[in-house]
Scaffold this active site. Sequence first.
Site, PDB file in Angstrom:
ATOM      1  N   CYS A 182     -11.616   3.308  25.369  1.00  0.00           N
ATOM      2  CA  CYS A 182     -11.180   2.339  24.347  1.00  0.00           C
ATOM      3  C   CYS A 182     -11.419   0.886  24.754  1.00  0.00           C
ATOM      4  O   CYS A 182     -11.372  -0.009  23.917  1.00  0.00           O
ATOM      5  CB  CYS A 182      -9.701   2.538  24.038  1.00  0.00           C
ATOM      6  SG  CYS A 182      -9.360   4.155  23.371  1.00  0.00           S
ATOM      7  N   HIS A 185      -6.928  -3.625  20.497  1.00  0.00           N
ATOM      8  CA  HIS A 185      -7.415  -2.261  20.284  1.00  0.00           C
ATOM      9  C   HIS A 185      -6.391  -1.547  19.404  1.00  0.00           C
ATOM     10  O   HIS A 185      -5.181  -1.647  19.625  1.00  0.00           O
ATOM     11  CB  HIS A 185      -7.566  -1.563  21.637  1.00  0.00           C
ATOM     12  CG  HIS A 185      -7.763  -0.089  21.506  1.00  0.00           C
ATOM     13  ND1 HIS A 185      -8.708   0.453  20.660  1.00  0.00           N
ATOM     14  CD2 HIS A 185      -7.119   0.970  22.077  1.00  0.00           C
ATOM     15  CE1 HIS A 185      -8.646   1.769  20.728  1.00  0.00           C
ATOM     16  NE2 HIS A 185      -7.691   2.101  21.583  1.00  0.00           N
ATOM     17  N   ASN A 211      -7.266   5.461  15.664  1.00  0.00           N
ATOM     18  CA  ASN A 211      -7.841   4.928  16.901  1.00  0.00           C
ATOM     19  C   ASN A 211      -9.322   5.314  16.949  1.00  0.00           C
ATOM     20  O   ASN A 211      -9.657   6.482  17.100  1.00  0.00           O
ATOM     21  CB  ASN A 211      -7.075   5.522  18.096  1.00  0.00           C
ATOM     22  CG  ASN A 211      -7.577   5.030  19.435  1.00  0.00           C
ATOM     23  OD1 ASN A 211      -8.651   4.435  19.531  1.00  0.00           O
ATOM     24  ND2 ASN A 211      -6.798   5.280  20.476  1.00  0.00           N
TER      25      ASN A 211
HETATM   26  N1  ACO Z   1       3.629  15.782  14.126  1.00  0.00           N
HETATM   27  C1  ACO Z   1       4.890  16.174  14.283  1.00  0.00           C
HETATM   28  N2  ACO Z   1       5.490  16.280  15.472  1.00  0.00           N
HETATM   29  C2  ACO Z   1       4.771  15.968  16.551  1.00  0.00           C
HETATM   30  C3  ACO Z   1       3.424  15.563  16.475  1.00  0.00           C
HETATM   31  C4  ACO Z   1       2.864  15.474  15.190  1.00  0.00           C
HETATM   32  N3  ACO Z   1       1.595  15.087  14.998  1.00  0.00           N
HETATM   33  N4  ACO Z   1       2.975  15.336  17.719  1.00  0.00           N
HETATM   34  C5  ACO Z   1       3.972  15.561  18.560  1.00  0.00           C
HETATM   35  N5  ACO Z   1       5.067  15.974  17.859  1.00  0.00           N
HETATM   36  C6  ACO Z   1       6.391  16.334  18.374  1.00  0.00           C
HETATM   37  C7  ACO Z   1       6.357  16.767  19.799  1.00  0.00           C
HETATM   38  O1  ACO Z   1       6.021  18.148  19.891  1.00  0.00           O
HETATM   39  C8  ACO Z   1       7.766  16.483  20.237  1.00  0.00           C
HETATM   40  O2  ACO Z   1       8.588  17.520  19.777  1.00  0.00           O
HETATM   41  P1  ACO Z   1       9.789  18.076  20.711  1.00  0.00           P
HETATM   42  O3  ACO Z   1      10.704  16.894  20.879  1.00  0.00           O
HETATM   43  O4  ACO Z   1      10.347  19.175  19.885  1.00  0.00           O
HETATM   44  O5  ACO Z   1       9.137  18.489  21.981  1.00  0.00           O
HETATM   45  C9  ACO Z   1       8.150  15.227  19.446  1.00  0.00           C
HETATM   46  O6  ACO Z   1       7.213  15.168  18.357  1.00  0.00           O
HETATM   47  C10 ACO Z   1       8.056  13.940  20.243  1.00  0.00           C
HETATM   48  O7  ACO Z   1       6.820  13.914  20.938  1.00  0.00           O
HETATM   49  P2  ACO Z   1       6.412  12.683  21.841  1.00  0.00           P
HETATM   50  O8  ACO Z   1       5.098  12.980  22.485  1.00  0.00           O
HETATM   51  O9  ACO Z   1       7.559  12.304  22.710  1.00  0.00           O
HETATM   52  O10 ACO Z   1       6.210  11.534  20.726  1.00  0.00           O
HETATM   53  P3  ACO Z   1       5.964  10.017  20.955  1.00  0.00           P
HETATM   54  O11 ACO Z   1       6.967   9.238  20.226  1.00  0.00           O
HETATM   55  O12 ACO Z   1       5.706   9.676  22.393  1.00  0.00           O
HETATM   56  O13 ACO Z   1       4.587   9.778  20.188  1.00  0.00           O
HETATM   57  C11 ACO Z   1       2.241   9.467  20.615  1.00  0.00           C
HETATM   58  C12 ACO Z   1       3.423  10.448  20.608  1.00  0.00           C
HETATM   59  C13 ACO Z   1       2.059   8.923  19.214  1.00  0.00           C
HETATM   60  C14 ACO Z   1       0.998  10.216  21.058  1.00  0.00           C
HETATM   61  C15 ACO Z   1       2.533   8.300  21.580  1.00  0.00           C
HETATM   62  O14 ACO Z   1       2.973   8.781  22.805  1.00  0.00           O
HETATM   63  C16 ACO Z   1       1.344   7.400  21.807  1.00  0.00           C
HETATM   64  O15 ACO Z   1       0.895   6.713  20.918  1.00  0.00           O
HETATM   65  N6  ACO Z   1       0.852   7.335  23.064  1.00  0.00           N
HETATM   66  C17 ACO Z   1      -0.250   6.431  23.405  1.00  0.00           C
HETATM   67  C18 ACO Z   1      -1.571   6.925  22.930  1.00  0.00           C
HETATM   68  C19 ACO Z   1      -2.598   5.840  23.179  1.00  0.00           C
HETATM   69  O16 ACO Z   1      -2.360   4.700  22.917  1.00  0.00           O
HETATM   70  N7  ACO Z   1      -3.736   6.146  23.716  1.00  0.00           N
HETATM   71  C20 ACO Z   1      -4.571   4.943  23.994  1.00  0.00           C
HETATM   72  C21 ACO Z   1      -5.807   5.054  24.440  1.00  0.00           C
HETATM   73  S1  ACO Z   1      -6.808   6.266  23.635  1.00  0.00           S
HETATM   74  C22 ACO Z   1      -8.298   6.257  24.526  1.00  0.00           C
HETATM   75  O17 ACO Z   1      -8.471   5.603  25.473  1.00  0.00           O
HETATM   76  C23 ACO Z   1      -9.364   7.209  24.085  1.00  0.00           C
END
Ligand code: ACO
Length: 331
Positions: free
Chosen positions: A113, A258, A288
Amino acid sequence: MKRSRIIGTGSYVPARVLTNHDLAKLIDTSDAWITERTGIKERRIAGPDETTSELALRAARLALGAAHVKPRDIDLVLVATATPDMFFPATACLVQDRLGVRPGPAFDISAACSGFIYGLSVADQYIKTGAARTVLLVGAELFSRIVDWTDRSTCVLFGDGAGAVVLRADSTKHGLLSVHLHADGSQWELLNVPSVGSQPLTALDQVRAAKTAPRPQTIRMKGNETFRVAVRTLEQAAREALEANQLDASDIALLIPHQANMRIIQATAKRLGLPMSRVFVNLDRYGNTSAASIPIALDEAVREHRLSEGELVLFEAFGGGLTWGSAVVRW
Ligand code: ACO
């Protein structure tokens, strides 16, 4: 002193829109969850015949047109991508050929990214040393081919697209004022696509890969950890850029971050004391798009007349590697 000035921008996203509601019909998710956790409402998905080089080419043609530059005037072609058409040749070579650029250097930049900001740095080195006068820099990605569509924690985040800029040597006060790049390979496990490269799979990995998702050629991400590191690192990257130019956040007309997650963007803006009115956001429509996200956003900002001549724009990115960086441009 010679500066690298962005003299034209262009972008292209595939026609097919995949909304959160569409995704909710395929996997166990909901529009409410995706919107609240990420800010994304929809993303673009390439057609079966579209490739990364095809998206890059379309964005590049628009950028060349906006810059009033002919392909024969390009001295260097750079494509920042984590999803090249092939291992080799570089996607930049395919773009160079189809644009009709003469046989100067053309190569890809792999910084996930952060690829566009890494590309700005490379272009700037060529221009400042006089090795190139005019550079085409494209960020292009086709992440829909490397996400595991059964993994709801990652597949909802990404989209396809390309953005391009033409940079030219300029001796006015306009152009790139600074670029700062960083990488920390010790954190590669936070975010990766294992085994599309030369790294051998161990027998155990092969058994695991066969039995369990995600498939080895798709994205793996430790979302929570990545999120925490991203917020901290992006603030540091922005502050580094401001300090290097003796600027205050209030001097920045527009922050183009980004586009990974709305909560990351808002948290960074808050830490910097920047109101969201001075932060460009389009991830609700594209998700993204990795290395393509900043140049697509920049092109839209230009088209929406969000930047006036002489204003300062700050870019910042964070991604797999880990890699991160920031850049300041006087428009
Ligand atoms: N729909 C519904 N529920 C979901 C989904 C979904 N799409 N995805 C995960 N859940 C559930 C999980 O299973 C979990 O359930 P549980 O509590 O029963 O176990 C719950 O939602 C919470 O999951 P978390 O992973 O804790 O959710 P979080 O609030 O952290 O959000 C996310 C996840 C959006 C991926 C976040 O962590 C994020 O944005 N991380 C950064 C990603 C990023 O910026 N990457 C950057 C670079 S990308 C690159 O370089 C290519």
